[in-house]
Design a protein around this motif. Structure first.
Motif, mmCIF file in Angstrom:
data_model
loop_
_atom_site.group_PDB
_atom_site.id
_atom_site.type_symbol
_atom_site.label_atom_id
_atom_site.label_comp_id
_atom_site.label_asym_id
_atom_site.label_seq_id
_atom_site.Cartn_x
_atom_site.Cartn_y
_atom_site.Cartn_z
ATOM 1 N N PHE A 36 -19.230 28.316 48.926
ATOM 2 C CA PHE A 36 -20.206 27.724 49.868
ATOM 3 C C PHE A 36 -18.808 27.648 51.502
ATOM 4 O O PHE A 36 -19.065 27.062 52.399
ATOM 5 C CB PHE A 36 -20.051 26.563 49.423
ATOM 6 N N ASN A 37 -17.356 26.966 50.589
ATOM 7 C CA ASN A 37 -16.286 26.510 51.537
ATOM 8 C C ASN A 37 -15.825 27.609 52.749
ATOM 9 O O ASN A 37 -15.974 27.464 53.944
ATOM 10 C CB ASN A 37 -14.666 26.319 50.032
ATOM 11 N N GLY A 38 -15.788 28.548 52.319
ATOM 12 C CA GLY A 38 -15.421 29.854 53.240
ATOM 13 C C GLY A 38 -16.450 30.214 54.108
ATOM 14 O O GLY A 38 -15.687 29.515 55.769
ATOM 15 N N LEU A 39 -17.800 30.533 53.693
ATOM 16 C CA LEU A 39 -18.718 30.153 55.015
ATOM 17 C C LEU A 39 -18.517 28.919 56.081
ATOM 18 O O LEU A 39 -18.262 28.672 56.929
ATOM 19 C CB LEU A 39 -20.002 29.898 54.596
ATOM 20 N N MET A 70 -17.082 26.465 61.520
ATOM 21 C CA MET A 70 -15.953 24.825 61.744
ATOM 22 C C MET A 70 -15.545 25.360 62.626
ATOM 23 O O MET A 70 -14.645 25.132 63.603
ATOM 24 C CB MET A 70 -15.948 24.304 60.068
ATOM 25 N N PHE A 71 -14.587 27.067 62.467
ATOM 26 C CA PHE A 71 -13.586 27.570 63.268
ATOM 27 C C PHE A 71 -14.786 27.594 64.926
ATOM 28 O O PHE A 71 -12.935 27.702 66.035
ATOM 29 C CB PHE A 71 -13.309 28.703 62.358
ATOM 30 N N ARG A 72 -15.148 28.078 64.604
ATOM 31 C CA ARG A 72 -15.734 28.643 65.567
ATOM 32 C C ARG A 72 -16.537 27.403 66.943
ATOM 33 O O ARG A 72 -16.123 27.472 68.200
ATOM 34 C CB ARG A 72 -17.402 29.571 65.271
ATOM 35 N N ASP A 120 -9.887 20.182 59.858
ATOM 36 C CA ASP A 120 -10.302 19.924 58.420
ATOM 37 C C ASP A 120 -11.361 21.372 58.100
ATOM 38 O O ASP A 120 -11.189 22.508 56.784
ATOM 39 C CB ASP A 120 -12.241 19.506 58.407
ATOM 40 N N ALA A 121 -11.723 22.596 59.053
ATOM 41 C CA ALA A 121 -11.307 23.530 59.168
ATOM 42 C C ALA A 121 -9.933 24.600 58.166
ATOM 43 O O ALA A 121 -10.161 25.439 57.231
ATOM 44 C CB ALA A 121 -11.889 24.849 60.166
ATOM 45 N N ARG A 122 -9.133 24.006 58.198
ATOM 46 C CA ARG A 122 -7.733 24.923 58.557
ATOM 47 C C ARG A 122 -7.716 23.901 56.855
ATOM 48 O O ARG A 122 -7.270 25.333 55.593
ATOM 49 C CB ARG A 122 -6.838 24.274 58.772
#
Length: 314
Positions: free
Chosen positions: A129-132, A137-139, A152-154
């Protein structure tokens, strides 16, 4: 990702999703720790509490950053996002210290691990869940130039690597029987996220201190100005840039021939503003017009005349 991306991919909505995912992972990882007794999984669960606090604070800061400019904040509220990134960095550092404390204590008093298979499964599900979410979020952070979303993505990616490290350590402990591998992996994970937290705090401080635009964006600005200088005979100096959240700013002087009318000079300036906005989307340009050969009093007083573009074309 296009500017007309779905509403749920906007920073504020993604942070709302991040809060929900943080709550879900807290439940899964706490259950995994309760089943196994692993200090590594305990460190992972503690990191998820930090994720929740960070996501909630980031959501608040993004909400503030989206407010329009007002009398007290004529340049907007975009820098609020840097407070979010700094806060998340501090939370990460605090979590790493807590993990180190628990892991060092367990290193000197190893305990047997129980129901490891279920604990690992729950940890891997929450990691997915966190990885997806971090990938999405990075994009979106790149698209919207959102420091809060990137922070937050980092943070989520730190959690992902934490979970992967814990799982590897637990599997190694199970296969070898060396129970000390569990707290040792937790210590390594804590040191890694300590570094990540420090980087977040540093990036936040740079944003709050009006960091200049990236070199690639500055090169686009200089190229656009040089093209106008060649075409029109004007020249530019005192070019300075800064970034504030999703907004970028450039201040410069445009020197025009003295015989130009104000209307003609204003038309040229308008064309320059449009060209700059095209090469750097979201750029706010403040262009001060001056006759050829003249500088402002402050420049003459301190002797600083940075960045002269196109002067030889005059």
């Amino acid at each position: 990702m296009a500017k007309n991306s779905p509403v749920w991919l906007k920073p504020r909505n993604l942070l709302r999703i991040s809060v929900v995912v943080a709550l879900l992972t807290i439940v899964l990882k706490t259950l995994a720790w309760w089943l196994t007794g692993s200090v590594g999984l305990l460190s992972d669960a503690m990191e998820s509490f930090v994720n929740l606090a960070g996501a909630m604070f980031a959501l608040g800061m993004v909400t503030i950053a989206e407010r329009p400019a007002d009398e007290d904040h004529p340049y907007g509220h975009h820098k609020a996002e840097y407070f979010s990134a700094g806060f998340e960095g501090i939370l990460v550092i605090g979590a790493s210290i807590a993990i180190l404390w628990a892991a060092i204590a367990r290193l000197f008093a190893p305990q047997p691990l129980e129901q490891l298979s279920w604990g690992l499964l729950l940890s891997l599900v929450s990691t997915g869940f966190n990885g997806l979410l971090a990938w999405v979020m990075f994009r979106s952070a790149r698209e919207h130039r959102s420091m809060a979303l990137e922070g937050d993505a980092r943070h989520l990616m730190t959690d992902v690597w934490t979970s992967v490290g814990v799982v590897v350590g637990l599997m190694a402990a199970k296969w070898t029987g060396w129970l000390w591998l569990d707290p040792l992996v937790a210590i390594a994970v804590a040191l890694n996220i300590l570094i990540q937290g420090g980087q977040l705090v540093w990036q936040s401080s740079q944003g709050l201190m009006d960091k200049a635009l990236d070199s690639s964006e500055r090169e686009c600005i200089d190229a656009a100005l040089q093209e106008f200088a060649t075409q029109t005979g004007v020249h530019f100096d005192n070019v300075s840039t800064r970034s504030a959240g999703e907004r970028s700013f450039v201040d410069l002087h445009m020197h025009v021939p003295g015989h130009w009318t104000v209307q003609h000079a204003a038309q040229v300036r308008s064309g320059i503003e449009a060209a700059l906005l095209k090469v750097v989307p979201g750029l706010y340009a403040r262009i001060e017009m001056l006759p050829m050969g003249m500088e402002t009093h402050s420049e003459v007083a301190d002797g600083s005349l940075p960045e002269d573009l196109g002067k030889n074309s005059a």
